[in-house]
Design a protein around this motif. Structure first.
Motif, short mmCIF file in Angstrom:
data_model
loop_
_atom_site.label_atom_id
_atom_site.label_comp_id
_atom_site.label_asym_id
_atom_site.label_seq_id
_atom_site.Cartn_x
_atom_site.Cartn_y
_atom_site.Cartn_z
N ILE A 343 0.83 -1.20 0.00
CA ILE A 343 0.00 0.00 0.00
C ILE A 343 0.87 1.25 0.00
CG2 ILE A 343 -1.78 1.29 1.28
CD1 ILE A 343 -2.76 -1.36 0.13
N ALA A 344 1.93 1.22 0.79
CA ALA A 344 2.69 2.46 1.03
C ALA A 344 4.19 2.17 1.08
CB ALA A 344 2.24 3.08 2.34
N THR A 345 4.98 3.23 0.93
CA THR A 345 6.43 3.13 1.03
C THR A 345 6.90 3.99 2.19
OG1 THR A 345 6.58 2.84 -1.36
CG2 THR A 345 8.61 3.46 -0.20
N LYS A 346 7.73 3.39 3.02
CA LYS A 346 8.24 4.10 4.20
C LYS A 346 8.89 5.42 3.81
CE LYS A 346 11.19 3.43 8.24
NZ LYS A 346 12.05 2.50 8.99
N GLY A 347 8.56 6.47 4.54
CA GLY A 347 9.15 7.79 4.28
C GLY A 347 8.32 8.67 3.36
N ASN A 348 7.40 8.07 2.61
CA ASN A 348 6.55 8.87 1.71
C ASN A 348 5.44 9.59 2.48
OD1 ASN A 348 8.06 7.86 -0.36
ND2 ASN A 348 6.39 6.83 -1.43
#
Length: 370
Positions: A343-348
Motif C-alpha cells: 500500500i505504502a512506502t516508508k518515508g513517503n
C-alpha cells in the motif's frame, strides 16, 4: 424455564476498607436481556457480579432482582445461578449427574433428574452425551455442560464470570454464537463479565463499560463502538486514532478541532456532549482505522490528513499502515487486501480522507492505554 426478570443496581457502592471497588453504579437490566459488563482487569466487573449473586453485600445502595430488594438474602436464596471461570464440574460424576446436581440436593428422584438432564443436553446440542465423564468432553462441550447445570436450577438470572477465557480463539468465537443462541432459547436474563470486546459486542443487547470502579457508558454495542461518550471508551473498545487539539468552532452537532500536526479537522460531537463543549476547550477527536481512506491531498478540506509513512504490516485480510501521528501517537489505517503487493512506502507522504460522520470529538480525558 422461567422468563428473565429485570435487575437494577441503585446507587451501589462497594468498598473494602478505604478502597472503593465500585462507585455509584446505577444500572437497569431488562428482563430477558443479554447484558455485559466490559472493562480491563481490576475495574470492578466481578465485584458487581458478586453483589448481584449475594456473595457480597454493597456498602451502600440496593441490588433489586425482579423488583425485590436483595439486602440480607444469601446466594442460595436468590433467583440466580453463577458460572465461574473454572467451570467447577465434578470430575467423577457423569455429565447428566453434573447437570442435575441441584435437583439431587432438593431430593428429586434419579428418574426425574435424568429426564431433566436429557432435556437440557438436547437444548445445548449434546444429546446422548450424558453418560460420559467431563474428562471425555472438549473444552467447548464442558462449557455447555456448565451452562446446562446452571439452568437446571431454573434461575431467573444467569451470571457468567468470563466463562470463555480459557478457550482458544476459534472455539471462543464459536461459543459466543452458541451462548447467545442458548440465551435466546431459554429467554432468561444473562449478566456476562468480560474483558474481551469482541464477546461483549457480539452477544450483548447492552454493554456497560467500566473503568476503575466507575461505569463510563451503558449502551448498545453499536453505540459503544460508533458513539463512545468518553475518551476511555473510545480507546478501550476497538482500535482508534486520537487527535488532540482545541475546539476552534462549533456548529450544531459538529466541531472543528485545531490540531498541532494535522491542521483543522471536522468531526461530530459525541451525543452525550452536544451543547456542553465550548470554543477553546481541550478536545480529543477519534477516527477508526477502517474509516480512513487514501486519496489526493485537498488543503481546503477539513477532513484531510497528510502524514509520513512509518511502517506497513500485512495481516492477511488487511494491510495496516502506520503514519507519523498527532501528538506523538501514530496514525493507523486499515486497507482491505484486494490482491495488492503493498500500500505504502516508508518515508513517503500520504494523504488520508474521512467522512466527518465517522469522526467523533469529545472533551480531552484519560485514554485506556494511559
Amino acid at each position: 424455564m422461567s422468563s428473565g426478570v429485570a435487575v437494577d443496581l441503585e446507587n451501589v457502592w462497594i468498598k473494602f476498607g478505604d478502597f472503593v471497588a465500585v462507585r455509584e453504579a446505577n444500572v437497569h437490566i431488562n428482563g430477558g436481556d443479554f447484558f455485559s459488563f466490559l472493562g480491563p482487569s481490576g475495574c470492578g466487573k466481578t465485584t458487581i457480579l458478586r453483589a448481584v449473586s449475594g456473595f457480597l453485600e454493597p456498602s451502600d445502595g440496593r441490588v433489586m432482582i425482579g423488583g425485590k430488594d436483595m439486602a440480607g438474602i444469601g446466594p442460595n436464596k436468590r433467583p440466580t445461578a453463577l458460572i465461574f471461570q473454572n467451570l467447577a464440574l465434578f470430575p467423577l460424576m457423569k455429565v447428566w449427574e453434573n447437570i442435575a446436581f441441584s435437583m439431587e440436593v432438593t431430593g428429586a428422584s434419579a428418574g426425574e433428574r435424568r429426564k431433566r438432564a436429557d432435556e437440557l443436553l438436547d437444548m445445548i446440542a449434546l444429546e446422548g452425551q450424558g453418560d460420559k465423564l467431563p474428562s471425555e468432553l472438549s473444552g467447548g462441550q464442558k462449557q455447555r455442560v456448565a451452562i446446562a447445570r446452571a439452568l437446571c436450577a431454573n434461575p431467573d438470572v444467569l451470571l457468567l464470570d468470563e466463562p470463555l477465557s480459557a478457550l482458544d480463539l476459534k472455539l471462543r468465537q464459536h461459543m459466543r454464537t452458541e451462548l447467545r443462541e442458548i440465551q435466546k432459547r431459554v429467554g432468561i436474563t444473562f449478566i456476562y463479565i468480560t474483558h474481551d470486546q469482541g464477546e461483549a459486542l457480539t452477544m450483548s443487547d447492552n454493554v456497560a463499560v467500566m473503568k476503575a470502579g466507575v461505569i463510563d457508558q451503558i449502551d448498545t454495542g453499536h453505540n459503544i463502538y460508533d458513539k463512545p461518550s468518553t475518551p476511555f471508551v473510545a480507546s478501550f473498545v476497538g482500535e482508534n486514532n486520537v487527535f488532540r487539539g482545541k475546539v476552534k468552532s462549533i456548529s450544531g452537532g459538529e466541531a472543528v478541532i485545531s490540531t498541532n500536526r494535522s491542521g483543522d479537522l471536522l468531526a461530530q460531537i459525541t451525543p452525550t456532549q452536544v451543547g456542553k463543549m465550548n470554543v477553546g476547550d481541550d478536545a480529543m477527536m477519534f477516527i477508526r482505522p477502517e474509516a480512513l481512506a487514501i486519496g489526493e491531498a485537498d488543503p481546503t478540506a477539513k477532513t484531510t490528513i497528510t502524514a509520513n509513512v512509518v511502517n506497513e504490516e500485512f495481516e492477511g485480510n488487511t494491510f495496516s499502515v502506520f503514519l507519523e501521528g498527532d501528538g506523538g501517537k501514530q496514525i493507523k489505517i486499515a486497507v482491505p487486501n484486494l490482491g495488492q503487493d503493498r500500500i505504502a512506502t516508508k518515508g513517503n507522504d500520504m494523504s488520508l480522507h474521512y467522512d466527518a460522520s465517522n469522526a467523533i470529538v469529545m472533551p480531552a480525558g484519560e485514554l485506556a492505554s494511559e
